[in-house]
Design a protein around this motif. Structure first.
Motif, short mmCIF file in Angstrom:
data_model
loop_
_atom_site.label_atom_id
_atom_site.label_comp_id
_atom_site.label_asym_id
_atom_site.label_seq_id
_atom_site.Cartn_x
_atom_site.Cartn_y
_atom_site.Cartn_z
N SER A 98 -9.35 64.97 -54.37
CA SER A 98 -10.23 65.16 -55.41
C SER A 98 -11.69 65.59 -55.14
N VAL A 99 -12.33 65.22 -53.95
CA VAL A 99 -13.53 65.78 -53.58
C VAL A 99 -13.42 67.48 -53.34
N THR A 100 -12.27 67.79 -52.72
CA THR A 100 -12.02 69.21 -52.16
C THR A 100 -12.06 69.74 -53.55
N ILE A 101 -11.08 69.51 -54.32
CA ILE A 101 -10.90 70.46 -55.73
C ILE A 101 -12.36 70.47 -56.32
N LEU A 102 -12.89 69.23 -56.68
CA LEU A 102 -14.27 69.36 -57.44
C LEU A 102 -15.38 70.05 -56.72
N ALA A 103 -15.50 69.93 -55.58
CA ALA A 103 -16.34 70.80 -54.91
C ALA A 103 -16.06 72.17 -55.00
N MET A 104 -15.08 72.68 -54.71
CA MET A 104 -14.66 74.00 -55.06
C MET A 104 -14.88 74.35 -56.34
N MET A 155 -7.26 74.59 -48.33
CA MET A 155 -8.26 74.68 -49.54
C MET A 155 -9.79 74.82 -48.79
N LEU A 156 -9.88 73.77 -47.59
CA LEU A 156 -11.19 73.76 -47.34
C LEU A 156 -11.47 74.96 -46.42
N THR A 157 -10.64 75.83 -45.97
CA THR A 157 -10.68 77.01 -44.84
C THR A 157 -10.89 78.29 -45.72
N LEU A 158 -9.80 78.37 -46.38
CA LEU A 158 -9.19 79.71 -46.97
C LEU A 158 -10.24 80.19 -48.22
N TYR A 159 -10.24 79.18 -49.17
CA TYR A 159 -10.85 79.36 -50.31
C TYR A 159 -12.49 79.70 -50.03
N PRO A 160 -12.96 78.91 -49.25
CA PRO A 160 -14.56 79.56 -48.90
C PRO A 160 -14.71 80.77 -48.10
N MET A 161 -13.83 81.31 -47.62
CA MET A 161 -13.73 82.52 -46.70
C MET A 161 -13.70 83.63 -47.87
N ALA A 162 -12.74 83.30 -49.00
CA ALA A 162 -12.48 84.25 -49.95
C ALA A 162 -13.61 84.48 -50.71
N VAL A 163 -14.43 83.24 -51.21
CA VAL A 163 -15.54 83.50 -51.87
C VAL A 163 -16.79 83.98 -51.17
N GLY A 164 -16.67 83.61 -49.84
CA GLY A 164 -17.71 84.34 -48.84
C GLY A 164 -17.56 85.92 -48.77
N TRP A 165 -16.26 86.28 -48.80
CA TRP A 165 -16.16 87.64 -48.80
C TRP A 165 -16.45 88.41 -50.13
N VAL A 166 -16.28 87.76 -51.11
CA VAL A 166 -16.66 88.36 -52.53
C VAL A 166 -18.22 88.52 -52.53
N CYS A 167 -18.74 87.20 -52.31
CA CYS A 167 -20.21 87.23 -52.13
C CYS A 167 -21.00 88.31 -51.12
N TYR A 168 -20.19 88.72 -50.08
CA TYR A 168 -20.46 89.52 -49.07
C TYR A 168 -20.52 91.08 -49.83
N ARG A 169 -19.49 91.29 -50.33
CA ARG A 169 -19.38 92.68 -51.08
C ARG A 169 -20.30 92.79 -52.04
N LEU A 170 -20.55 91.84 -52.97
CA LEU A 170 -21.59 91.70 -53.85
C LEU A 170 -22.84 91.94 -53.29
N ALA A 171 -23.18 91.30 -52.31
CA ALA A 171 -24.70 91.55 -51.68
C ALA A 171 -24.58 92.95 -51.11
N MET A 172 -23.49 93.60 -50.51
CA MET A 172 -23.69 94.78 -50.13
C MET A 172 -23.92 96.01 -51.42
N LYS A 173 -23.28 95.52 -52.40
CA LYS A 173 -23.19 96.41 -53.31
C LYS A 173 -24.70 96.57 -53.95
N LEU A 174 -25.18 95.17 -53.97
CA LEU A 174 -26.59 95.31 -54.69
C LEU A 174 -27.37 95.82 -53.71
N ALA A 175 -27.55 95.79 -52.41
CA ALA A 175 -28.16 96.43 -51.51
C ALA A 175 -28.22 97.61 -51.56
#
Length: 358
Positions: A98-104, A155-175
């Motif tokens: 429950s905490v895992t899903i709601l936190a994500m 869920m605790l490992t792969l999903y944060p990595m996916a979100v981090g990758w999207v955020c990284y690409r967005l940050a690079m594009k913004l830069a």
């Protein structure tokens, strides 16, 4: 604004697509482990498969085809939150999944819409939990099995990595966009040279360097002779072609560390570092001759000439404005002495006479 522009809305939809596929896909296993001990109805498993495997693609198509994709994707995120609350209550609030899903879900909403979407997501989760309780009744399961623990690990490992990758690409594009905007703000749109403000900033830096390091540098102010008459006679399109021709010639002939700008109208400005006055004169004479020999095949009667004023950086100069003013006076003298020539600041004429006496 982003929500009024379908192009940027589609970009937002595409960024959410892959994290949703990964998040709901692996989240499905966490939920399956959470409800496996509760003997749910058969349709619950079908809903779980739909939510984990088919909903990401359906949500993408709905948002992509919407009139305002940005708003549609926000609705999809609220639907995700609704289902997150539904599955949490269906698992009888089993702590780990429950905490895992709601936190994500909360991380998604904050990243996509900030505080406003976060609170809307909380309401959607509460609504989803209420729907589940209405269908299955309320329950509380406080102990997690080994299967449920292992099912939550992806869920605790792969999903944060996916979100981090999207955020990284967005940050690079913004830069990258920021770098382009910075370059545009410093560049003259017609000639591609530094604009007036950017060149004046560089002048300040170069003047300080020359005064501190006692190095040589020369300012050249270049004026296209009778440019107004060219515009009046041949039109502004031809005038722009003349400006472009001069700027292209500057780009071809100058060294990599020379700083060329469009000072305004038909006036160009150069900073020639590590250059003696004689070297600057020779370079400007070559430029003047090349521009003078230019002929437009469609306008053979069009002749272009340049008046150029030079001023070296002297230790006695009080500030960059004094240096620039010396070059401007030299240009004024060139224009009033028949044009189509290179002239020197008064202080430099004295230096040249000492160096090259008659």
């Amino acid at each position: 604004m982003m929500d009024n522009r379908s192009g940027k809305g589609l970009s937002f939809v595409r960024r959410i697509y892959l994290p949703r596929i990964i998040g709901l896909g692996i989240g499905m296993f966490s939920v399956a482990a959470g409800i496996s001990t509760l003997a749910p109805a058969q349709w619950t498993w079908g809903l779980l498969l739909f939510n984990g495997l088919l909903w990401p693609h359906l949500a993408y198509q709905l948002a992509r085809r919407a009139d305002v994709p940005y708003h549609a994707e926000h609705r999809n995120l609220l639907a995700d939150s609704l289902m997150g609350g539904f599955w949490t209550a269906t698992m009888q609030f089993n702590p780990l999944p429950s905490v895992t899903i709601l936190a994500m879900m909360a991380m998604n909403n904050v990243a996509a819409g900030g505080q406003r979407l976060f609170f809307k997501g909380l309401l959607a989760q509460a609504l989803g939990a209420g729907l589940s309780i209405a269908l299955f009744g309320a329950g509380l399961q406080l102990q997690a099995t080994a299967l449920q623990v292992y099912a939550c690990l992806p869920m605790l490992t792969l999903y944060p990595m996916a979100v981090g990758w999207v955020c990284y690409r967005l940050a690079m594009k913004l830069a990258e966009h920021k770098h382009r905007l910075s370059a545009l703000s410093r560049t003259d749109s017609l000639t591609g040279l530094f604009n007036h403000g950017a060149w004046k900033d560089l002048l300040q830096l170069r003047f300080q360097a020359c005064q501190q390091e006692c190095c040589q540098a020369v300012i050249a102010l270049i004026d296209i002779d009778h440019f107004k008459a060219i515009n009046d006679t041949y039109g502004h399109v031809v005038g722009d072609c003349v400006l472009t021709q001069l700027s292209n010639e500057l780009k071809r002939s100058l060294r990599s560390d020379d700083l060329a700008g469009r000072y305004g109208g038909d006036e160009f400005c150069l900073i020639l570092p590590d250059t003696s006055l004689e070297q600057a004169r020779q370079a400007m004479e070559r430029l003047r001759e090349r521009i003078g020999s230019y002929r437009n095949p469609q306008l053979p009667e069009l002749h272009i000439s340049l008046s150029i004023g030079l001023a070296s950086c002297q230790p006695t100069l009080a500030d960059p404005e004094a240096w620039l003013n010396a070059a401007d006076k030299a240009l004024y003298t060139a224009k009033n002495s028949g044009r189509n020539q290179v002239n020197f600041a008064h202080s430099d004429l004295t230096t040249l006479k000492l160096a090259y006496p008659d």
